[in-house]
Write a protein that holds these residues in place. Structure first.
Motif, PDB file in Angstrom:
ATOM      1  N   GLY A 228      35.698 130.319 -38.299  1.00 21.87           N
ATOM      2  CA  GLY A 228      35.270 131.550 -38.927  1.00 21.87           C
ATOM      3  C   GLY A 228      36.289 132.005 -39.954  1.00 21.87           C
ATOM      4  O   GLY A 228      37.051 131.209 -40.486  1.00 21.87           O
ATOM      5  N   ARG A 229      36.293 133.293 -40.197  1.00 18.99           N
ATOM      6  CA  ARG A 229      37.216 133.879 -41.169  1.00 18.99           C
ATOM      7  C   ARG A 229      38.311 134.618 -40.415  1.00 18.99           C
ATOM      8  O   ARG A 229      38.023 135.557 -39.658  1.00 18.99           O
ATOM      9  CB  ARG A 229      36.446 134.844 -42.058  1.00 18.99           C
ATOM     10  N   PRO A 230      39.571 134.229 -40.584  1.00 18.14           N
ATOM     11  CA  PRO A 230      40.649 134.879 -39.843  1.00 18.14           C
ATOM     12  C   PRO A 230      40.864 136.313 -40.302  1.00 18.14           C
ATOM     13  O   PRO A 230      40.693 136.631 -41.485  1.00 18.14           O
ATOM     14  CB  PRO A 230      41.876 134.014 -40.150  1.00 18.14           C
ATOM     15  N   LEU A 231      41.233 137.165 -39.370  1.00 14.13           N
ATOM     16  CA  LEU A 231      41.527 138.549 -39.715  1.00 14.13           C
ATOM     17  C   LEU A 231      42.737 138.617 -40.632  1.00 14.13           C
ATOM     18  O   LEU A 231      42.732 139.347 -41.616  1.00 14.13           O
ATOM     19  CB  LEU A 231      41.760 139.380 -38.449  1.00 14.13           C
ATOM     20  N   PHE A 232      43.759 137.849 -40.331  1.00 11.65           N
ATOM     21  CA  PHE A 232      44.969 137.862 -41.145  1.00 11.65           C
ATOM     22  C   PHE A 232      45.240 136.455 -41.683  1.00 11.65           C
ATOM     23  O   PHE A 232      45.823 135.632 -40.982  1.00 11.65           O
ATOM     24  CB  PHE A 232      46.166 138.344 -40.322  1.00 11.65           C
ATOM     25  N   PRO A 233      44.838 136.180 -42.919  1.00 11.82           N
ATOM     26  CA  PRO A 233      45.120 134.864 -43.483  1.00 11.82           C
ATOM     27  C   PRO A 233      46.619 134.706 -43.751  1.00 11.82           C
ATOM     28  O   PRO A 233      47.346 135.698 -43.866  1.00 11.82           O
ATOM     29  CB  PRO A 233      44.326 134.862 -44.795  1.00 11.82           C
ATOM     30  N   ALA A 234      47.063 133.474 -43.832  1.00 18.36           N
ATOM     31  CA  ALA A 234      48.471 133.203 -44.116  1.00 18.36           C
ATOM     32  C   ALA A 234      48.854 133.861 -45.436  1.00 18.36           C
ATOM     33  O   ALA A 234      48.155 133.705 -46.437  1.00 18.36           O
ATOM     34  CB  ALA A 234      48.717 131.701 -44.169  1.00 18.36           C
ATOM     35  N   SER A 235      49.942 134.642 -45.410  1.00 17.01           N
ATOM     36  CA  SER A 235      50.345 135.355 -46.626  1.00 17.01           C
ATOM     37  C   SER A 235      51.840 135.276 -46.898  1.00 17.01           C
ATOM     38  O   SER A 235      52.279 135.666 -47.963  1.00 17.01           O
ATOM     39  CB  SER A 235      49.938 136.833 -46.528  1.00 17.01           C
ATOM     40  N   GLY A 236      52.608 134.816 -45.919  1.00 18.03           N
ATOM     41  CA  GLY A 236      54.048 134.806 -46.092  1.00 18.03           C
ATOM     42  C   GLY A 236      54.687 136.174 -45.903  1.00 18.03           C
ATOM     43  O   GLY A 236      55.872 136.341 -46.123  1.00 18.03           O
ATOM     44  N   VAL A 237      53.899 137.185 -45.510  1.00 21.10           N
ATOM     45  CA  VAL A 237      54.413 138.533 -45.309  1.00 21.10           C
ATOM     46  C   VAL A 237      54.423 138.839 -43.818  1.00 21.10           C
ATOM     47  O   VAL A 237      53.382 138.798 -43.165  1.00 21.10           O
ATOM     48  CB  VAL A 237      53.551 139.580 -46.068  1.00 21.10           C
ATOM     49  N   ARG A 238      55.584 139.131 -43.303  1.00 21.40           N
ATOM     50  CA  ARG A 238      55.743 139.464 -41.891  1.00 21.40           C
ATOM     51  C   ARG A 238      55.554 140.969 -41.705  1.00 21.40           C
ATOM     52  O   ARG A 238      56.033 141.776 -42.500  1.00 21.40           O
ATOM     53  CB  ARG A 238      57.140 139.054 -41.439  1.00 21.40           C
ATOM     54  N   THR A 239      54.885 141.339 -40.621  1.00 21.43           N
ATOM     55  CA  THR A 239      54.691 142.743 -40.274  1.00 21.43           C
ATOM     56  C   THR A 239      55.057 142.920 -38.808  1.00 21.43           C
ATOM     57  O   THR A 239      54.388 142.378 -37.937  1.00 21.43           O
ATOM     58  CB  THR A 239      53.227 143.178 -40.510  1.00 21.43           C
ATOM     59  N   ASP A 240      56.128 143.648 -38.535  1.00 20.98           N
ATOM     60  CA  ASP A 240      56.551 143.927 -37.166  1.00 20.98           C
ATOM     61  C   ASP A 240      55.762 145.110 -36.627  1.00 20.98           C
ATOM     62  O   ASP A 240      55.564 146.116 -37.327  1.00 20.98           O
ATOM     63  CB  ASP A 240      58.046 144.240 -37.115  1.00 20.98           C
ATOM     64  N   LEU A 241      55.305 144.980 -35.390  1.00 24.01           N
ATOM     65  CA  LEU A 241      54.486 146.016 -34.762  1.00 24.01           C
ATOM     66  C   LEU A 241      55.064 146.406 -33.415  1.00 24.01           C
ATOM     67  O   LEU A 241      55.769 145.629 -32.781  1.00 24.01           O
ATOM     68  CB  LEU A 241      53.052 145.505 -34.575  1.00 24.01           C
ATOM     69  N   ARG A 242      54.700 147.626 -32.980  1.00 23.93           N
ATOM     70  CA  ARG A 242      55.116 148.119 -31.675  1.00 23.93           C
ATOM     71  C   ARG A 242      53.862 148.496 -30.892  1.00 23.93           C
ATOM     72  O   ARG A 242      53.068 149.328 -31.327  1.00 23.93           O
ATOM     73  CB  ARG A 242      56.019 149.340 -31.847  1.00 23.93           C
ATOM     74  N   LEU A 243      53.662 147.861 -29.726  1.00 17.92           N
ATOM     75  CA  LEU A 243      52.503 148.145 -28.885  1.00 17.92           C
ATOM     76  C   LEU A 243      52.648 149.543 -28.283  1.00 17.92           C
ATOM     77  O   LEU A 243      53.642 149.851 -27.647  1.00 17.92           O
ATOM     78  CB  LEU A 243      52.388 147.104 -27.768  1.00 17.92           C
ATOM     79  N   VAL A 244      51.614 150.391 -28.489  1.00 13.94           N
ATOM     80  CA  VAL A 244      51.673 151.757 -27.968  1.00 13.94           C
ATOM     81  C   VAL A 244      50.563 152.059 -26.964  1.00 13.94           C
ATOM     82  O   VAL A 244      50.635 153.061 -26.247  1.00 13.94           O
ATOM     83  CB  VAL A 244      51.658 152.811 -29.108  1.00 13.94           C
ATOM     84  N   GLU A 245      49.533 151.198 -26.894  1.00 10.49           N
ATOM     85  CA  GLU A 245      48.459 151.442 -25.931  1.00 10.49           C
ATOM     86  C   GLU A 245      47.642 150.174 -25.735  1.00 10.49           C
ATOM     87  O   GLU A 245      47.450 149.390 -26.663  1.00 10.49           O
ATOM     88  CB  GLU A 245      47.521 152.544 -26.432  1.00 10.49           C
ATOM     89  N   THR A 246      47.180 149.984 -24.509  1.00  9.28           N
ATOM     90  CA  THR A 246      46.163 148.976 -24.214  1.00  9.28           C
ATOM     91  C   THR A 246      45.069 149.666 -23.420  1.00  9.28           C
ATOM     92  O   THR A 246      45.332 150.625 -22.687  1.00  9.28           O
ATOM     93  CB  THR A 246      46.719 147.791 -23.397  1.00  9.28           C
ATOM     94  N   ARG A 247      43.870 149.183 -23.606  1.00  9.82           N
ATOM     95  CA  ARG A 247      42.741 149.739 -22.843  1.00  9.82           C
ATOM     96  C   ARG A 247      41.708 148.648 -22.658  1.00  9.82           C
ATOM     97  O   ARG A 247      41.410 147.902 -23.590  1.00  9.82           O
ATOM     98  CB  ARG A 247      42.120 150.918 -23.586  1.00  9.82           C
ATOM     99  N   ARG A 248      41.168 148.575 -21.451  1.00 11.14           N
ATOM    100  CA  ARG A 248      40.112 147.608 -21.147  1.00 11.14           C
ATOM    101  C   ARG A 248      38.806 148.358 -21.009  1.00 11.14           C
ATOM    102  O   ARG A 248      38.724 149.371 -20.316  1.00 11.14           O
ATOM    103  CB  ARG A 248      40.414 146.880 -19.843  1.00 11.14           C
ATOM    104  N   PHE A 249      37.778 147.874 -21.693  1.00 14.63           N
ATOM    105  CA  PHE A 249      36.444 148.449 -21.574  1.00 14.63           C
ATOM    106  C   PHE A 249      35.655 147.637 -20.555  1.00 14.63           C
ATOM    107  O   PHE A 249      35.974 146.481 -20.283  1.00 14.63           O
ATOM    108  CB  PHE A 249      35.749 148.461 -22.939  1.00 14.63           C
ATOM    109  N   THR A 250      34.619 148.233 -19.995  1.00 11.65           N
ATOM    110  CA  THR A 250      33.871 147.573 -18.925  1.00 11.65           C
ATOM    111  C   THR A 250      33.177 146.292 -19.387  1.00 11.65           C
ATOM    112  O   THR A 250      32.893 145.423 -18.576  1.00 11.65           O
ATOM    113  CB  THR A 250      32.840 148.521 -18.288  1.00 11.65           C
TER     114      THR A 250
END
Length: 192
Positions: A153-175
């Motif tokens: 399919g089509r990837p959400l984030f194609p290869a770009s050479g740009v790094r983005t650091d993230l911090r996980l702040v929440e997880t949630r599971r739906f039924t």
């Protein structure tokens, strides 16, 4: 200052669209749709690429008139119709449904939008989201991981050479098995 939030569904293997642009693997039941409505109702604008805007404009303006629409779908139709929209396109000359066309993602123009009063803004569409990400303009990522491995399919984030650091702040599971992973952009964004 308003934040820009990327809020999209993704397969477990990272695809935004399945083969041929399919989205039939999205598991949006009444619980998840109501969650989307609750989140989007507080926003001040949709930021979309042309394809996403045209896809939304083909269905949502009159979806609440459909007698088969669920209560959450009917509610979202009103949210979508009333919300200001910015459509990023080099080819459109105008866009309907309370939308303004912008030719490109201009960092200064986007920061001026963020400085205006109101709720946060939400990005829809993978191409425009990647441009915002590469420019470091996304403040938060709300990724709805669908319990499916597409294999192509089509990837959400194609290869770009740009790094983005993230911090996980929440997880949630739906039924229905969908998992929300909510991240905030980190201070360490860098070009790789």
């Amino acid at each position: 200052m308003r934040k820009i939030i990327l809020s999209l569904s993704v397969s477990l293997d990272g695809y935004f669209e399945g083969p041929g642009g399919s989205l039939d693997w999205h598991l949006v039941d009444e619980e998840l749709h109501q969650h989307f409505n609750d989140q989007l109702r507080t926003m001040s604008a949709f930021l979309d690429g042309r394809v996403s805007h045209e896809l939304m404009a083909a269905y949502w303006p009159t979806a609440d008139a459909n007698p088969e629409a669920s209560p959450a779908e009917a509610e979202f139709a009103g949210i979508w119709r009333d919300m200001p929209k910015y459509v990023f396109s080099r080819t459109l000359t105008k866009a309907d449904w309370n939308a303004k066309v912008l030719r490109r993602v201009d960092r200064e123009e986007i920061n001026a939008l963020k400085a205006q009063p109101g709720g946060d803004m939400v990005i829809g569409g993978a191409t425009i989201a990647d441009e915002f990400r590469r420019q470091g303009l996304i403040d938060a990522y709300h990724l709805y991981v669908m319990p499916v491995i597409l294999g192509a399919g089509r990837p959400l984030f194609p290869a770009s050479g740009v790094r983005t650091d993230l911090r996980l702040v929440e997880t949630r599971r739906f039924t229905n098995g969908v998992a929300l992973l909510r991240y905030e952009a980190g201070a360490g964004d860098s070009q790789g």
